[in-house]
Design an enzyme around this catalytic site. Structure first.
Site, PDB file in Angstrom:
ATOM      1  N   ASP A  36       0.866  -1.166   0.000  1.00 22.72           N
ATOM      2  CA  ASP A  36       0.000   0.000   0.000  1.00 22.72           C
ATOM      3  C   ASP A  36       0.912   1.226   0.000  1.00 22.72           C
ATOM      4  OD1 ASP A  36      -2.429   1.568   0.540  1.00 22.72           O
ATOM      5  OD2 ASP A  36      -3.218  -0.305   1.369  1.00 22.72           O
ATOM      6  N   ASP A  62      -3.170   4.641  -2.186  1.00 20.88           N
ATOM      7  CA  ASP A  62      -4.225   5.034  -1.262  1.00 20.88           C
ATOM      8  C   ASP A  62      -4.733   6.446  -1.552  1.00 20.88           C
ATOM      9  OD1 ASP A  62      -5.559   4.638   1.468  1.00 20.88           O
ATOM     10  OD2 ASP A  62      -4.457   6.501   1.805  1.00 20.88           O
ATOM     11  N   GLU A 109      -6.878   3.775  -5.686  1.00 25.01           N
ATOM     12  CA  GLU A 109      -8.134   3.852  -4.931  1.00 25.01           C
ATOM     13  C   GLU A 109      -8.818   5.180  -5.232  1.00 25.01           C
ATOM     14  OE1 GLU A 109     -10.077   3.967  -0.475  1.00 25.01           O
ATOM     15  OE2 GLU A 109      -8.292   5.120  -0.954  1.00 25.01           O
ATOM     16  N   HIS A 127     -11.193  -3.105   3.300  1.00 26.25           N
ATOM     17  CA  HIS A 127     -11.149  -2.782   4.732  1.00 26.25           C
ATOM     18  C   HIS A 127     -11.915  -1.522   5.095  1.00 26.25           C
ATOM     19  CE1 HIS A 127      -8.244  -0.388   2.664  1.00 26.25           C
ATOM     20  NE2 HIS A 127      -8.052   0.354   3.741  1.00 26.25           N
ATOM     21  N   ASP A 128     -12.566  -0.903   4.108  1.00 26.55           N
ATOM     22  CA  ASP A 128     -13.319   0.330   4.373  1.00 26.55           C
ATOM     23  C   ASP A 128     -14.824   0.152   4.237  1.00 26.55           C
ATOM     24  OD1 ASP A 128     -10.980   1.868   4.731  1.00 26.55           O
ATOM     25  OD2 ASP A 128     -10.795   2.188   2.567  1.00 26.55           O
TER      26      ASP A 128
HETATM   27  C1  GLC Z   1      -8.103   5.118   2.166  1.00 30.46           C
HETATM   28  C2  GLC Z   1      -7.927   3.848   2.972  1.00 30.46           C
HETATM   29  C3  GLC Z   1      -8.553   4.052   4.314  1.00 30.46           C
HETATM   30  C4  GLC Z   1      -7.824   5.173   5.004  1.00 30.46           C
HETATM   31  C5  GLC Z   1      -7.861   6.439   4.156  1.00 30.46           C
HETATM   32  C6  GLC Z   1      -6.902   7.465   4.665  1.00 30.46           C
HETATM   33  O1  GLC Z   1      -9.421   5.385   1.909  1.00 30.46           O
HETATM   34  O2  GLC Z   1      -8.442   2.760   2.277  1.00 30.46           O
HETATM   35  O3  GLC Z   1      -8.518   2.888   5.090  1.00 30.46           O
HETATM   36  O4  GLC Z   1      -8.401   5.422   6.254  1.00 30.46           O
HETATM   37  O5  GLC Z   1      -7.491   6.190   2.831  1.00 30.46           O
HETATM   38  O6  GLC Z   1      -5.585   7.037   4.423  1.00 30.46           O
END
Ligand code: GLC
Length: 543
Positions: free
Chosen positions: A105, A207, A271, A333-334
């Protein structure tokens, strides 16, 4: 001489299947209650047995864990909770020995407020790193510079009394945003990529990529007329018109892509939660400047109704530029787990879609055994989002609980006290038990993954919609002489779908949610039980 498998002309990240590990919750080797790198290493043979091709691990870097690793305080080291750099090197080598790729990541939008860069930056207005972050004066009324909202609640602006300016944070105040318009920041962050690529890491999941490029003038965001108070996150009150996704993002992505291309066969996954037509722009102009796989969250966000899902798939297929490789995601995970978002009876249908649609699938750990969201009591809450919005379902602990390996104490995850509670049903829902059950979800995933490896039509074949009626839809994947028909029933009643007349086919079922259907014939129409899905090999009708 045997012909090469046709899929060999494609790259691994096109034909392969990615498996996301949330490292705190996968496997704990030292009994401290947190998953770690040696824990993952100990489970590689399971992943090989399952049949995945690549593993993406959520952040493992030093971090105060304000956002459980997404607040990085050193991009080039390993958090002691997860192990050492030697553990990492061992894990990477062990993955490669088994033919499994390893992705990390990469968190470019923000660092931790404990990162030495930010510590310097906030120390004084004339510190050389001041301009590495986004510092602004008060507005004329003494308030924050603009109206932007943080994804995690409140404003993006945090006042620093010492230097009497605000800094910008799209997420927690412990996650200050980097200033990507500063060439020094670009250089330092691209160097982070090179560090891991040099080690042999096969690519990154990037990310919060969309947030990286903000409006240069920091204009106010307009209100969102569709906002529903109490139903949506307060962040949605405003449209994020200026707080991300500016044209500069394409240039920043191109920089990341250029570094990735210094190394052979590495991949960038982005993402970005965006409508399809915007998402596909990040493939870049010509297939050389963009993100290889901008994550497509359609299967997470669409209502689980045949009409909506089918339309969403076809819209995505139609929007892709010619050079773009598609990609699908069912969970992460979100977001609430797939087995909880839809009926548990639909979990096999979801698996079937994820692994037969055209493009690279990403699985989320535990979804292969149908792990559901775990109700985490307020006192055991970890996620800062759950703490910020205690009465909502925005918190992410429920989908981050420890992997259920067996019926042993703590589901075989840890000999210590797990950092998050284990699901109550772990004695029924676990890897060991499902391994022994031919009808389990795990057995189904494994068969699907095996079939994908054997069938170029599933890995690289074309996609054609083949009809939708009520709760059922079907599509075709074809390659060379092979045509596969996939039909799914998203409803709880028996259903029948006529195969389009021009296809005029007979077929044999080669895989189904119900193993008893395998070998069965279909002709002119497909008949499906409630929650049933099938893959059939079809051939031109002989009549
Ligand atoms: C992304 C991640 C998430 C995190 C956020 C801030 O959305 O997937 O888990 O909290 O970024 O880094």
């Amino acid at each position: 001489m045997v012909d090469k498998h046709p899929a060999e002309k494609h790259l691994w990240w096109q034909t392969g299947v990615i498996y996301q590990i949330y490292p705190l919750s996968f496997a704990d080797s030292n009994g401290d209650g947190y998953g770690d790198l040696p824990g993952i290493l100990g489970k590689l043979d399971y992943l090989k047995w399952l049949g995945v091709d690549a593993v993406w691990i959520s952040p493992i870097y030093p971090s105060p864990l304000a956002d459980y690793g997404y607040d990085v305080s050193d991009y080039k080291a390993i958090h002691p909770l997860f192990g050492t750099m030697e553990d990492f090197d061992r894990l990477l080598a062990a993955c490669h020995e088994r033919g499994i790729k390893l992705l990390l990541d990469y968190v470019p939008n923000h660092t931790s407020d404990q990162h030495p860069w930010f510590v310097e930056s906030r120390s004084s207005r004339d510190n050389p790193k001041r301009n590495w972050y986004l510092w602004k004066d008060q507005n004329r009324d003494g308030g924050p510079p603009n109206n932007w909202l943080s994804v995690f609640g409140g404003r993006v602006w945090e006042w620093d009394e010492n230097t009497r300016q605000y800094y910008c944070h799209s997420f927690l105040k412990e996650q200050p945003d980097l200033n990507w318009r500063n060439p020094e920041v670009q250089e330092a962050m691209l160097d982070v990529m090179r560090f891991w690529l040099d080690k042999g890491v096969d690519g990154f999941r990037v990310d919060a990529l969309w947030h990286v490029a903000k409006d240069e003038q920091f204009r106010d965001n307009p209100p969102d007329p569709d906002y529903v108070e109490g139903e949506m996150s307060p962040y949605r009150r405003l449209m994020p018109t200026y707080s991300g996704g500016q044209p500069a993002l394409q240039e920043i992505v191109a920089l990341m892509r250029r570094v990735t291309q210094e190394f052979p066969e590495r991949v960038l996954i982005g993402e970005m939660y965006l409508p399809v037509e915007e998402l596909v722009r990040y493939y870049g102009r010509d297939g050389n400047t963009g993100i290889h796989l901008p994550h497509n969250f359609q299967l997470i966000v669409l209502p689980w109704q045949a009409m909506d899902v089918f339309a969403g798939i076809n819209e995505y297929e139609a929007s892709l530029p010619a050079f773009a490789w598609p990609t699908w995601v069912l969970g992460n995970h979100d977001k609430p787990r797939v087995a909880s978002r839809i009926e548990p009876e639909q979990a096999k249908i979801a698996a079937l879609l994820l692994l037969t649609l055209r493009g690279t699938p990403t699985m989320y750990y535990g979804d292969e055994i149908g792990m559901e969201d775990v109700n985490v009591p307020a006192a055991e809450t970890r996620d800062p989002v759950a703490k910020a919005f205690p009465k909502s379902r925005l918190g992410r602990d429920p989908e981050r609980t420890p992997m259920q390996w067996s019926a042993e104490p703590n589901a075989g995850f840890s000999t210590g006290e797990p950092w998050l509670p284990i699901a109550e049903d772990y004695e029924q829902t676990n890897v060991e038990k499902q391994k022994q059950d031919d009808r389990s979800l795990l057995a189904f995933y494994r068969r699907l993954l095996e079939l994908r490896r054997q069938e170029p039509a599933l890995q690289i074949g074309g996609y054609l919609p083949a009809g939708q009626k009520k709760n059922v839809f079907a599509f075709v994947r074809e390659h060379g002489e092979t045509t596969l028909l996939i039909a799914v029933n998203l409803g709880g009643t028996r259903a029948r779908l006529a195969v389009p007349r021009h296809m005029d086919v007979t077929g044999e079922i080669i895989l189904g949610t119900d193993p008893a259907r395998v070998g069965g014939k279909i002709k002119e129409y497909v008949e499906l039980s409630p929650d049933e899905g099938i893959i059939a090999r079809i051939s031109p009708s002989d009549e």
